[in-house]
Design an enzyme around this catalytic site. Structure first.
Site, short mmCIF file in Angstrom:
data_model
loop_
_atom_site.label_atom_id
_atom_site.label_comp_id
_atom_site.label_asym_id
_atom_site.label_seq_id
_atom_site.Cartn_x
_atom_site.Cartn_y
_atom_site.Cartn_z
N ASP A 9 0.88 -1.16 0.00
CA ASP A 9 0.00 0.00 0.00
C ASP A 9 0.93 1.22 0.00
O ASP A 9 2.10 1.12 0.38
CB ASP A 9 -0.86 -0.05 1.27
CG ASP A 9 -1.67 1.19 1.45
OD1 ASP A 9 -2.37 1.59 0.50
OD2 ASP A 9 -1.60 1.80 2.54
N ASP A 11 -0.11 5.05 0.87
CA ASP A 11 -0.36 6.00 1.94
C ASP A 11 -0.29 5.31 3.30
O ASP A 11 -1.10 4.41 3.57
CB ASP A 11 -1.76 6.63 1.79
CG ASP A 11 -1.89 7.50 0.55
OD1 ASP A 11 -1.04 8.38 0.36
OD2 ASP A 11 -2.85 7.30 -0.22
C1 BG6 Z 1 -5.84 5.68 0.13
C2 BG6 Z 1 -5.93 6.50 1.39
O1 BG6 Z 1 -4.53 5.27 -0.07
O2 BG6 Z 1 -6.26 6.46 -0.99
C3 BG6 Z 1 -7.33 7.04 1.57
O3 BG6 Z 1 -5.60 5.69 2.50
C4 BG6 Z 1 -7.74 7.83 0.32
O4 BG6 Z 1 -7.38 7.86 2.71
C5 BG6 Z 1 -7.60 6.95 -0.91
O5 BG6 Z 1 -9.09 8.28 0.44
C6 BG6 Z 1 -7.93 7.70 -2.19
O6 BG6 Z 1 -6.95 8.68 -2.38
P1 BG6 Z 1 -6.97 9.79 -3.49
O7 BG6 Z 1 -5.56 10.30 -3.48
O8 BG6 Z 1 -7.33 9.14 -4.80
O9 BG6 Z 1 -7.97 10.82 -3.10
MG MG Z 2 -2.75 3.06 3.64
#
Ligand code: BG6
Ligand code: MG
Length: 212
Positions: A9, A11
């Protein structure tokens, strides 16, 4: 070796974007008069942008149209992208960098499996744009975690079956997705104690022992 590939993953695993997500959602929530705090921000881990908005709107007294919701997620993302511009190669920790390089040195295939549609931008900011063997992200899936699609896609891209890959996750939704796809999961951070995970990481470098 126990595994032939590792799917990370992004984030909360490779780098921390929590604070930026929080600030951007908080600004939107404040503008709309909806209560939002760091505890509620934790519920958004791993889930898609639109599903995150739905969770935030659970505390709203108003209902909004699909067009309004799309405008809200655009507004949040614009602010989030501005905040992400502060990120640099300094946001990739020495531990994560060294661990990734050591795993690569052992011949493991390394991929990203993230719900984020900002994945390419974040990888570029932290200097990993060309590092991974495959990147499956929010731009190439129709079902967000806890659906296993993004991990199955990543495994397919590195030509490995789920049983030969380990998934590394910090979100409960992500651990669930990994298990649903037939992957072993190493959980860390917020999801560290998740009983569905086979491994529980104290620190990212623990992967060096698990992936022996
Ligand atoms: C995930 C995060 O990796 O990505 C979430 O943990 C987030 O919090 C999701 O909502 C979508 O992210 P993005 O960057 O497409 O808005
Ligand atoms: Mg994550």
């Amino acid at each position: 070796m126990r595994y032939q590939g590792i799917i990370f993953d992004l984030d909360g695993v490779i780098c921390s974007t929590d604070e930026y997500h929080y600030q951007a959602w908080k600004a939107l929530s404040d503008r709309l008069g909806i209560p939002f705090d760091r505890e509620r921000n934790n519920l958004l881990r791993g889930v898609s942008r639109m599903e995150s908005l739905s969770i935030i709107l659970e505390k709203s007294e108003k209902t909004y149209t699909a067009e309004e919701k799309a405008a809200f997620t655009d507004e949040k993302n614009e602010l989030y992208r501005k905040l992400l511009c502060q990120m640099s190669t300094a946001d990739l920790s020495a531990e994560v960098r060294a661990t990734l390089e050591a795993l690569r040195g052992r011949g493991l295939k390394l991929a990203i499996g993230s719900s984020s549609r900002n994945t390419p931008f974040i990888l570029e900011r932290i200097g990993l744009a060309d590092f991974f063997d495959a990147v499956a992200d929010g731009n190439c899936i129709t079902h967000s975690k806890p659906h296993p699609e993004v991990f199955l896609k990543a495994a397919d891209m590195i030509s490995l079956s789920p049983s030969h890959c380990l998934v590394v996750e910090d979100a409960h939704a992500g651990v669930e997705a990994a298990c649903a796809g037939g992957f072993d999961c190493a959980a860390m951070g917020d999801a560290r104690e998740d009983a569905r995970a086979r491994w529980h990481l104290n620190t990212f470098a623990d992967l060096l022992t698990i992936a022996e």
